[in-house]
Design a protein around this motif. Structure first.
Motif, PDB file in Angstrom:
ATOM      1  N   ALA A   8       0.809  -1.230   0.000  1.00 44.12           N
ATOM      2  CA  ALA A   8       0.000   0.000   0.000  1.00 44.12           C
ATOM      3  C   ALA A   8       0.835   1.269   0.000  1.00 44.12           C
ATOM      4  CB  ALA A   8      -0.950   0.004   1.195  1.00 44.12           C
ATOM      5  N   ASN A   9       2.119   1.183   0.361  1.00 40.56           N
ATOM      6  CA  ASN A   9       2.936   2.401   0.419  1.00 40.56           C
ATOM      7  C   ASN A   9       3.791   2.591  -0.827  1.00 40.56           C
ATOM      8  OD1 ASN A   9       4.615   0.265   0.888  1.00 40.56           O
ATOM      9  ND2 ASN A   9       5.804   1.245   2.517  1.00 40.56           N
ATOM     10  N   GLY A  10       3.581   1.763  -1.869  1.00 37.71           N
ATOM     11  CA  GLY A  10       4.341   1.909  -3.106  1.00 37.71           C
ATOM     12  C   GLY A  10       3.722   2.930  -4.039  1.00 37.71           C
ATOM     13  N   TYR A  11       4.357   3.135  -5.172  1.00 40.05           N
ATOM     14  CA  TYR A  11       3.902   4.131  -6.145  1.00 40.05           C
ATOM     15  C   TYR A  11       2.470   3.863  -6.590  1.00 40.05           C
ATOM     16  CZ  TYR A  11       3.703   6.457 -10.750  1.00 40.05           C
ATOM     17  OH  TYR A  11       3.338   7.198 -11.837  1.00 40.05           O
ATOM     18  N   LEU A  12       2.174   2.643  -7.009  1.00 44.25           N
ATOM     19  CA  LEU A  12       0.813   2.314  -7.418  1.00 44.25           C
ATOM     20  C   LEU A  12      -0.069   2.023  -6.211  1.00 44.25           C
ATOM     21  CD1 LEU A  12       1.488  -0.044 -10.476  1.00 44.25           C
ATOM     22  CD2 LEU A  12       0.903   2.379 -10.508  1.00 44.25           C
ATOM     23  N   ALA A  17      -4.899   2.217  -2.642  1.00 47.75           N
ATOM     24  CA  ALA A  17      -5.456   2.355  -1.294  1.00 47.75           C
ATOM     25  C   ALA A  17      -6.469   3.494  -1.239  1.00 47.75           C
ATOM     26  CB  ALA A  17      -4.327   2.604  -0.290  1.00 47.75           C
ATOM     27  N   ASP A  18      -6.122   4.631  -1.838  1.00 50.01           N
ATOM     28  CA  ASP A  18      -7.044   5.777  -1.838  1.00 50.01           C
ATOM     29  C   ASP A  18      -8.351   5.416  -2.524  1.00 50.01           C
ATOM     30  OD1 ASP A  18      -5.192   7.314  -0.526  1.00 50.01           O
ATOM     31  OD2 ASP A  18      -4.493   8.366  -2.317  1.00 50.01           O
ATOM     32  N   ARG A  19      -8.252   4.712  -3.654  1.00 47.99           N
ATOM     33  CA  ARG A  19      -9.451   4.350  -4.405  1.00 47.99           C
ATOM     34  C   ARG A  19     -10.321   3.379  -3.610  1.00 47.99           C
ATOM     35  NH1 ARG A  19     -12.724   6.161  -8.541  1.00 47.99           N
ATOM     36  NH2 ARG A  19     -14.079   4.428  -9.077  1.00 47.99           N
ATOM     37  N   LEU A  20      -9.724   2.395  -2.985  1.00 51.30           N
ATOM     38  CA  LEU A  20     -10.495   1.419  -2.211  1.00 51.30           C
ATOM     39  C   LEU A  20     -11.116   2.056  -0.972  1.00 51.30           C
ATOM     40  CD1 LEU A  20      -8.096  -1.658  -2.491  1.00 51.30           C
ATOM     41  CD2 LEU A  20     -10.274  -1.323  -3.681  1.00 51.30           C
ATOM     42  N   PRO A  24     -17.301   3.033   0.273  1.00 51.71           N
ATOM     43  CA  PRO A  24     -17.792   2.770   1.634  1.00 51.71           C
ATOM     44  C   PRO A  24     -18.076   1.297   1.905  1.00 51.71           C
ATOM     45  CG  PRO A  24     -19.496   3.819   0.290  1.00 51.71           C
ATOM     46  CD  PRO A  24     -18.228   3.873  -0.497  1.00 51.71           C
ATOM     47  N   ALA A  25     -18.171   0.497   0.845  1.00 47.24           N
ATOM     48  CA  ALA A  25     -18.446  -0.930   1.025  1.00 47.24           C
ATOM     49  C   ALA A  25     -17.184  -1.741   1.297  1.00 47.24           C
ATOM     50  CB  ALA A  25     -19.147  -1.487  -0.209  1.00 47.24           C
ATOM     51  N   VAL A  26     -16.011  -1.086   1.214  1.00 46.31           N
ATOM     52  CA  VAL A  26     -14.732  -1.787   1.368  1.00 46.31           C
ATOM     53  C   VAL A  26     -14.170  -1.576   2.767  1.00 46.31           C
ATOM     54  CG1 VAL A  26     -12.310  -1.862   0.634  1.00 46.31           C
ATOM     55  CG2 VAL A  26     -14.131  -1.759  -1.076  1.00 46.31           C
ATOM     56  N   GLN A  27     -13.774  -2.657   3.409  1.00 45.92           N
ATOM     57  CA  GLN A  27     -12.998  -2.603   4.647  1.00 45.92           C
ATOM     58  C   GLN A  27     -11.567  -2.979   4.275  1.00 45.92           C
ATOM     59  OE1 GLN A  27     -15.550  -5.434   6.901  1.00 45.92           O
ATOM     60  NE2 GLN A  27     -15.703  -3.799   8.411  1.00 45.92           N
ATOM     61  N   LEU A  28     -10.647  -2.027   4.408  1.00 47.73           N
ATOM     62  CA  LEU A  28      -9.288  -2.211   3.894  1.00 47.73           C
ATOM     63  C   LEU A  28      -8.304  -2.522   5.016  1.00 47.73           C
ATOM     64  CD1 LEU A  28      -7.554  -2.040   1.287  1.00 47.73           C
ATOM     65  CD2 LEU A  28      -7.072   0.331   1.900  1.00 47.73           C
ATOM     66  N   THR A  29      -7.473  -3.538   4.787  1.00 44.89           N
ATOM     67  CA  THR A  29      -6.362  -3.863   5.671  1.00 44.89           C
ATOM     68  C   THR A  29      -5.095  -3.860   4.839  1.00 44.89           C
ATOM     69  OG1 THR A  29      -7.747  -5.263   7.083  1.00 44.89           O
ATOM     70  CG2 THR A  29      -5.371  -5.577   7.241  1.00 44.89           C
ATOM     71  N   ALA A  30      -4.084  -3.124   5.296  1.00 46.14           N
ATOM     72  CA  ALA A  30      -2.827  -3.023   4.560  1.00 46.14           C
ATOM     73  C   ALA A  30      -1.772  -3.913   5.207  1.00 46.14           C
ATOM     74  CB  ALA A  30      -2.344  -1.573   4.536  1.00 46.14           C
ATOM     75  N   LEU A  31      -1.111  -4.713   4.387  1.00 51.90           N
ATOM     76  CA  LEU A  31      -0.039  -5.583   4.852  1.00 51.90           C
ATOM     77  C   LEU A  31       1.243  -5.184   4.139  1.00 51.90           C
ATOM     78  CD1 LEU A  31      -0.148  -9.401   5.406  1.00 51.90           C
ATOM     79  CD2 LEU A  31       1.613  -8.455   3.915  1.00 51.90           C
ATOM     80  N   ASN A  65      -2.326  -7.452  -4.708  1.00 48.08           N
ATOM     81  CA  ASN A  65      -0.876  -7.387  -4.536  1.00 48.08           C
ATOM     82  C   ASN A  65      -0.269  -6.311  -5.425  1.00 48.08           C
ATOM     83  OD1 ASN A  65       1.768  -7.947  -3.768  1.00 48.08           O
ATOM     84  ND2 ASN A  65       2.032  -9.404  -5.449  1.00 48.08           N
ATOM     85  N   CYS A  66       0.143  -5.207  -4.797  1.00 47.73           N
ATOM     86  CA  CYS A  66       0.838  -4.126  -5.502  1.00 47.73           C
ATOM     87  C   CYS A  66       2.320  -4.104  -5.145  1.00 47.73           C
ATOM     88  CB  CYS A  66       0.233  -2.775  -5.128  1.00 47.73           C
ATOM     89  SG  CYS A  66      -1.478  -2.543  -5.620  1.00 47.73           S
ATOM     90  N   ALA A  67       2.782  -5.092  -4.373  1.00 46.20           N
ATOM     91  CA  ALA A  67       4.161  -5.093  -3.911  1.00 46.20           C
ATOM     92  C   ALA A  67       5.105  -5.555  -5.012  1.00 46.20           C
ATOM     93  CB  ALA A  67       4.304  -5.988  -2.683  1.00 46.20           C
TER      94      ALA A  67
END
Length: 346
Positions: A8-12, A17-20, A24-31, A65-67
């Protein structure tokens, strides 16, 4: 819908993360590996068993996976781009969460394309460098995993946050320095390549659409239009208000070397001012040495650092038909945002 976002902290990843989060229907967890992640985990060294236990506890419906990494030697690229994806696939197979996987691939997996052609998803991949090879291996792992999965092959992402080491990032920085020091000329090389530039915010929209869709396999994410880097440089000069000359040190077709164009007017002959600054757009160094210029007289072994040759253009019909996705942000807006960030460093 609970989404687990990796990288989530990469360029893409930041824009995904901002889009998700905007849904409001998305519960986001960043790993990720950083302290800012909700859960710290290193995919390159962590075990599939540990990740499986986390998946069973969180039970996401989608894993994105954006890593990955674009730099380093073959070993580092393999560890972060291939081994990490193998860990994700194995963990999802072991887990009972049944999550859908959205993997971000890249156009470097295809390698060079025939000029004038549009590359469709059924093209035979022939990556021209270790980065493309490592990403292609990851794609093959995903496709062969038996999971509910889709791979988005992203062409050349641009826009706010563009890495300083990318061709457009280096160009913006060179232009900023030229304007700061009053240089009336920029000497540039590598402007003949043509790429399909797609805004990072449009990429984020594609990831969101893929998360909600039933599409599987590979889907190209691009604009369907290749743009010569020389023309992108002229647009960047216009939005930046740079009135100097762009002096091209090499011409890919071996036509008239030393082509000069006024900024904002590609192809218009001009006259150089003082020597100005020199920038190799396609090379990691900012100065072109006499040895490099001499080598340019003969076809180099690896003329394109990304391994994609002189031309790449996406066939984006699959994204339109299966994701309901089309790009919305034009290149001029993307370049204006790149320049805004560069100008803030003046």
């Amino acid at each position: 819908m609970r989404v687990l976002l990796i990288g989530a902290n990469g360029y893409l990843g930041r824009y995904v993360a901002d889009r998700l989060l905007a849904d409001p229907a998305v519960q986001l967890t960043a790993l990720g590996r950083g302290d800012d992640a909700d859960v710290r985990f290193d995919l390159a060294t962590g075990s599939p068993g540990a990740l499986t236990r986390f998946l069973d506890a969180v039970h996401p419906g989608v894993v994105v996976n954006c890593a990955g990494t674009t730099r380093g030697g073959a070993r580092e690229l393999t560890r972060h781009n291939t081994v990490a994806v193998a860990t994700i696939c194995e963990s999802l197979r072991r887990s009972g969460c049944g999550a859908r996987l959205v993997q971000l691939g890249c156009a470097a997996e295809y390698g060079p394309s025939q000029p004038g052609s549009s590359t469709a998803e059924d093209a035979v991949p022939r990556p021209g460098g270790p980065y493309g090879v490592s990403k292609l291996a990851a794609t093959e792992l995903v496709l062969g995993s038996g999971l509910d999965a889709v791979v988005l092959r992203v062409f050349s992402p641009v826009g706010p946050g563009t890495p300083a080491g990318s061709p457009l990032g280096r160009l913006a920085e060179a232009m900023r320095r030229a304007m700061q020091s009053g240089d009336s000329e920029l000497k540039l090389s590598g402007l003949g390549v043509q790429r399909d530039f797609v805004d990072v915010r449009d990429v984020a929209r594609a990831v969101h659409a893929a998360s909600l869709s039933a599409a599987q396999g590979v889907v190209n994410i691009g604009t369907g239009r290749a743009v010569r880097l020389r023309d992108a440089a002229a647009v960047l000069a216009r939005v930046a208000g740079y009135g100097g000359a762009l002096h091209e040190l090499d011409v890919p077709d071996r036509g008239a070397p030393g082509h000069v164009a006024h900024a904002g007017h590609p192809g218009h002959a001009g006259h150089p001012g003082h020597p100005g600054r020199t920038l190799g757009i396609g090379a990691p160094r900012s100065e072109v040495t006499p040895e490099q210029l001499a080598a340019a007289a003969a076809p180099p072994q690896y003329p394109y650092p990304d391994g994609c040759g002189a031309w790449q253009q996406a066939d984006v019909r699959t994204a339109r038909d299966r994701l309901g996705w089309r790009p919305r942000i034009n290149l001029e807006e993307s370049l204006a945002d790149i320049w805004m960030e560069a100008a803030c460093r003046i």
